[in-house]
Design a protein around this motif. Structure first.
Motif, PDB file in Angstrom:
ATOM      1  N   LEU A 178       0.823  -1.205   0.000  1.00  0.00           N
ATOM      2  CA  LEU A 178       0.000   0.000   0.000  1.00  0.00           C
ATOM      3  C   LEU A 178       0.862   1.261   0.000  1.00  0.00           C
ATOM      4  O   LEU A 178       0.584   2.223  -0.724  1.00  0.00           O
ATOM      5  N   ILE A 179       1.913   1.256   0.816  1.00  0.00           N
ATOM      6  CA  ILE A 179       2.796   2.417   0.886  1.00  0.00           C
ATOM      7  C   ILE A 179       3.495   2.639  -0.458  1.00  0.00           C
ATOM      8  O   ILE A 179       3.591   3.772  -0.953  1.00  0.00           O
ATOM      9  N   LEU A 180       3.966   1.554  -1.064  1.00  0.00           N
ATOM     10  CA  LEU A 180       4.643   1.672  -2.353  1.00  0.00           C
ATOM     11  C   LEU A 180       3.690   2.160  -3.441  1.00  0.00           C
ATOM     12  O   LEU A 180       4.046   3.036  -4.250  1.00  0.00           O
ATOM     13  N   MET A 181       2.485   1.603  -3.484  1.00  0.00           N
ATOM     14  CA  MET A 181       1.549   1.977  -4.539  1.00  0.00           C
ATOM     15  C   MET A 181       1.125   3.437  -4.401  1.00  0.00           C
ATOM     16  O   MET A 181       0.916   4.128  -5.410  1.00  0.00           O
ATOM     17  N   ARG A 182       1.019   3.926  -3.166  1.00  0.00           N
ATOM     18  CA  ARG A 182       0.699   5.348  -2.993  1.00  0.00           C
ATOM     19  C   ARG A 182       1.828   6.217  -3.538  1.00  0.00           C
ATOM     20  O   ARG A 182       1.580   7.238  -4.181  1.00  0.00           O
ATOM     21  N   ALA A 183       3.058   5.804  -3.275  1.00  0.00           N
ATOM     22  CA  ALA A 183       4.202   6.572  -3.777  1.00  0.00           C
ATOM     23  C   ALA A 183       4.263   6.505  -5.299  1.00  0.00           C
ATOM     24  O   ALA A 183       4.532   7.517  -5.976  1.00  0.00           O
ATOM     25  N   VAL A 184       4.007   5.318  -5.866  1.00  0.00           N
ATOM     26  CA  VAL A 184       4.031   5.156  -7.325  1.00  0.00           C
ATOM     27  C   VAL A 184       2.939   5.996  -7.970  1.00  0.00           C
ATOM     28  O   VAL A 184       3.178   6.699  -8.970  1.00  0.00           O
ATOM     29  N   GLU A 185       1.725   5.933  -7.427  1.00  0.00           N
ATOM     30  CA  GLU A 185       0.612   6.676  -8.020  1.00  0.00           C
ATOM     31  C   GLU A 185       0.873   8.176  -8.005  1.00  0.00           C
ATOM     32  O   GLU A 185       0.556   8.883  -8.969  1.00  0.00           O
ATOM     33  N   GLN A 186       1.468   8.667  -6.924  1.00  0.00           N
ATOM     34  CA  GLN A 186       1.774  10.097  -6.863  1.00  0.00           C
ATOM     35  C   GLN A 186       2.839  10.458  -7.891  1.00  0.00           C
ATOM     36  O   GLN A 186       2.725  11.480  -8.588  1.00  0.00           O
ATOM     37  N   ALA A 187       3.886   9.616  -8.005  1.00  0.00           N
ATOM     38  CA  ALA A 187       4.951   9.907  -8.963  1.00  0.00           C
ATOM     39  C   ALA A 187       4.441   9.832 -10.397  1.00  0.00           C
ATOM     40  O   ALA A 187       4.814  10.654 -11.247  1.00  0.00           O
ATOM     41  N   VAL A 188       3.586   8.860 -10.679  1.00  0.00           N
ATOM     42  CA  VAL A 188       3.031   8.733 -12.029  1.00  0.00           C
ATOM     43  C   VAL A 188       2.160   9.941 -12.359  1.00  0.00           C
ATOM     44  O   VAL A 188       2.199  10.475 -13.480  1.00  0.00           O
ATOM     45  N   ALA A 189       1.372  10.402 -11.375  1.00  0.00           N
ATOM     46  CA  ALA A 189       0.493  11.551 -11.603  1.00  0.00           C
ATOM     47  C   ALA A 189       1.285  12.814 -11.922  1.00  0.00           C
ATOM     48  O   ALA A 189       0.790  13.704 -12.633  1.00  0.00           O
ATOM     49  N   GLY A 238      13.054   7.597  -0.795  1.00  0.00           N
ATOM     50  CA  GLY A 238      13.092   6.408   0.035  1.00  0.00           C
ATOM     51  C   GLY A 238      11.720   6.145   0.641  1.00  0.00           C
ATOM     52  O   GLY A 238      11.019   7.061   1.043  1.00  0.00           O
ATOM     53  N   VAL A 239      11.322   4.863   0.689  1.00  0.00           N
ATOM     54  CA  VAL A 239      10.022   4.478   1.238  1.00  0.00           C
ATOM     55  C   VAL A 239      10.241   3.307   2.192  1.00  0.00           C
ATOM     56  O   VAL A 239      10.969   2.369   1.884  1.00  0.00           O
ATOM     57  N   SER A 240       9.598   3.377   3.363  1.00  0.00           N
ATOM     58  CA  SER A 240       9.743   2.325   4.366  1.00  0.00           C
ATOM     59  C   SER A 240       8.416   2.076   5.052  1.00  0.00           C
ATOM     60  O   SER A 240       7.644   3.015   5.314  1.00  0.00           O
ATOM     61  N   VAL A 241       8.155   0.806   5.378  1.00  0.00           N
ATOM     62  CA  VAL A 241       6.921   0.461   6.084  1.00  0.00           C
ATOM     63  C   VAL A 241       6.914   1.035   7.494  1.00  0.00           C
ATOM     64  O   VAL A 241       5.852   1.140   8.126  1.00  0.00           O
ATOM     65  N   SER A 242       8.074   1.436   7.998  1.00  0.00           N
ATOM     66  CA  SER A 242       8.126   2.034   9.330  1.00  0.00           C
ATOM     67  C   SER A 242       7.315   3.321   9.395  1.00  0.00           C
ATOM     68  O   SER A 242       6.881   3.745  10.473  1.00  0.00           O
ATOM     69  N   ARG A 243       7.086   3.955   8.265  1.00  0.00           N
ATOM     70  CA  ARG A 243       6.297   5.187   8.228  1.00  0.00           C
ATOM     71  C   ARG A 243       4.806   4.916   8.368  1.00  0.00           C
ATOM     72  O   ARG A 243       4.017   5.855   8.510  1.00  0.00           O
ATOM     73  N   TRP A 244       4.417   3.658   8.326  1.00  0.00           N
ATOM     74  CA  TRP A 244       2.994   3.320   8.383  1.00  0.00           C
ATOM     75  C   TRP A 244       2.342   3.831   9.669  1.00  0.00           C
ATOM     76  O   TRP A 244       1.181   4.237   9.668  1.00  0.00           O
ATOM     77  N   LEU A 245       3.102   3.845  10.761  1.00  0.00           N
ATOM     78  CA  LEU A 245       2.539   4.285  12.033  1.00  0.00           C
ATOM     79  C   LEU A 245       2.184   5.767  12.036  1.00  0.00           C
ATOM     80  O   LEU A 245       1.451   6.225  12.919  1.00  0.00           O
ATOM     81  N   SER A 246       2.675   6.519  11.064  1.00  0.00           N
ATOM     82  CA  SER A 246       2.336   7.936  11.009  1.00  0.00           C
ATOM     83  C   SER A 246       0.928   8.167  10.455  1.00  0.00           C
ATOM     84  O   SER A 246       0.409   9.287  10.521  1.00  0.00           O
ATOM     85  N   ARG A 247       0.297   7.133   9.917  1.00  0.00           N
ATOM     86  CA  ARG A 247      -1.073   7.251   9.439  1.00  0.00           C
ATOM     87  C   ARG A 247      -2.039   7.298  10.622  1.00  0.00           C
ATOM     88  O   ARG A 247      -1.730   6.824  11.715  1.00  0.00           O
ATOM     89  N   GLU A 267      -8.178   0.827   7.947  1.00  0.00           N
ATOM     90  CA  GLU A 267      -8.512   0.517   6.555  1.00  0.00           C
ATOM     91  C   GLU A 267      -7.415  -0.327   5.912  1.00  0.00           C
ATOM     92  O   GLU A 267      -7.703  -1.278   5.163  1.00  0.00           O
ATOM     93  N   ASP A 268      -6.167   0.012   6.184  1.00  0.00           N
ATOM     94  CA  ASP A 268      -5.049  -0.734   5.614  1.00  0.00           C
ATOM     95  C   ASP A 268      -5.045  -2.183   6.124  1.00  0.00           C
ATOM     96  O   ASP A 268      -4.815  -3.132   5.355  1.00  0.00           O
ATOM     97  N   VAL A 269      -5.271  -2.360   7.417  1.00  0.00           N
ATOM     98  CA  VAL A 269      -5.286  -3.703   8.004  1.00  0.00           C
ATOM     99  C   VAL A 269      -6.438  -4.517   7.438  1.00  0.00           C
ATOM    100  O   VAL A 269      -6.306  -5.724   7.175  1.00  0.00           O
ATOM    101  N   SER A 270      -7.592  -3.875   7.241  1.00  0.00           N
ATOM    102  CA  SER A 270      -8.732  -4.564   6.646  1.00  0.00           C
ATOM    103  C   SER A 270      -8.392  -5.051   5.237  1.00  0.00           C
ATOM    104  O   SER A 270      -8.740  -6.179   4.853  1.00  0.00           O
ATOM    105  N   PHE A 271      -7.687  -4.215   4.475  1.00  0.00           N
ATOM    106  CA  PHE A 271      -7.241  -4.629   3.133  1.00  0.00           C
ATOM    107  C   PHE A 271      -6.322  -5.838   3.228  1.00  0.00           C
ATOM    108  O   PHE A 271      -6.458  -6.804   2.462  1.00  0.00           O
TER     109      PHE A 271
END
Length: 350
Positions: free
Chosen positions: A147-158, A284-293, A300-304
């Motif tokens: 999820l974190i990677l896809m958000r970064a990719v979608e923003q960069a693609v946009a 740089g992207v890391s799952v450690s940033r997930w806690l900042s959500r 929602e992320d856990v449900s996914f």
């Protein structure tokens, strides 16, 4: 798959744990020890008997440290790991939704390479009834990373002029999750792997995405052809090292290199990449940033993640499962070139 031998702690009051007190080569600093069980859970906590936990690259980085960074020493033995699954043995007040005997997955909880861990109730996720223990052990970190990677990719693609995304280590667990997500979202993707056999297998599994082996001397030309002879706007990279120069040479000016791993060897100096004149971005992207959500976003992320484990268990591949006592063999397997899936460390159920 390696069979798990049903071993019990020698002392019924103690539990087994893999520990270390200084950073260094994993096979030198890790040891199997017995330790006292944790105290009774306080309010908002549960004690979980861990049945299975993955060996992630980040777990080994925590044990061995990073190149160029001074190694750390700990004043007392600590246990690696942040993710796992098991059965609740005790629940503190305020944990009404969680009960003893319930299967849960958890992340991020330091010390998962122990047989008993104290878990904040907010990080204990009930395992859906149809999900196997081995799948549940992998249910959180990789989907949350996706999820974190896809958000970064979608923003960069946009922010780009369009074009396909290139991803390295496409045969890894994360790589296959990205390929599956790209197919669902209609994202053009070019997959890079390091062997011809891996490219063939990945092409068969995801026929919509070109799969190219970097072992082929002409792989850069193949990427350019797959990209329609245009520069690639976004590269999703888990390899780094000496491959970085080749990757940036394939990028369009103004493109974004998203880095989330360091699986490769060698190094590339940033000043050699012409970042400024080409206006390239390295992110740089890391799952450690997930806690900042926010708590709601994390829910929602856990449900996914739980839903993905139910509907697509084949995306949670297990390369092998080893008893805690066999951690050295498990780590060697986790580092084996060409392995498919994630290696697990298991403990017997009580």
């Amino acid at each position: 798959m390696t069979l798990v031998i049903n071993r019990r702690p020698a002392n019924g009051d103690n539990v087994r744990a893999i520990t270390f007190d200084r950073q260094g080569p994993a096979t030198e600093v890790l040891r199997l020890a017995e330790q006292a069980p944790p105290a009774a859970p306080r309010a908002g906590q549960v004690v979980v008997r861990v049945l299975s936990r993955p060996i992630h690259p980040g777990d080994l980085v925590g044990v061995e440290g990073l190149s160029g960074v001074p190694r750390q020493r700990h004043s007392f033995p600590v246990s690696p790991g942040l993710e796992g699954m098991g059965v609740i043995e005790a629940a503190g007040e305020g944990s009404d939704a969680l009960r003893p005997g319930q299967r849960v997955a958890f992340f991020p909880v330091p010390g998962s390479w122990s047989e008993l861990v104290t878990v904040p109730a907010e990080f204990a996720v009930p395992v859906p009834a149809g999900v196997r223990d081995e799948t549940a052990a992998l249910m959180l970190v990789n989907p949350l990373t996706l999820l974190i990677l896809m958000r970064a990719v979608e923003q960069a693609v946009a922010e780009s002029a369009g074009g396909p995304v290139v991803q390295t280590a496409a045969g890894s667990t994360i790589g296959k999750l990205v390929s599956s997500a790209a197919k669902r979202h209609g994202l053009p993707l070019i997959n890079l792997v390091r062997s011809d056999a891996g490219a063939r297998a990945l092409q068969d599994r995801f026929p919509d995405h070109p799969a190219i082996s970097t072992a082929d001397p002409g792989w850069r030309t193949q990427v350019r052809e797959a990209a329609g002879h245009r520069g690639v706007p976004v590269v999703l990279d888990a390899v780094g090292g000496s491959l970085t120069r080749d990757l940036t040479s394939l990028m369009a000016d103004g493109g974004t290199l998203i880095v989330y791993g360091m699986l490769g060897s060698g190094s590339t100096a940033l000043e050699s990449l012409a970042l400024t004149p080409r206006e390239l971005t390295v992110q740089g992207v890391s799952v450690s940033r997930w806690l900042s959500r926010t708590p709601g976003q994390r829910a929602e992320d856990v449900s996914f993640a739980a839903s993905l484990a139910e509907t697509d268990p084949d995306l949670f591949e297990v390369a092998g499962s080893y008893d805690l006592a066999d951690y050295a063999a498990a780590i060697a397997h986790a580092r084996r070139p060409g392995k498919t899936g994630t290696v697990l460390l298991a403990s017997p159920a009580p």
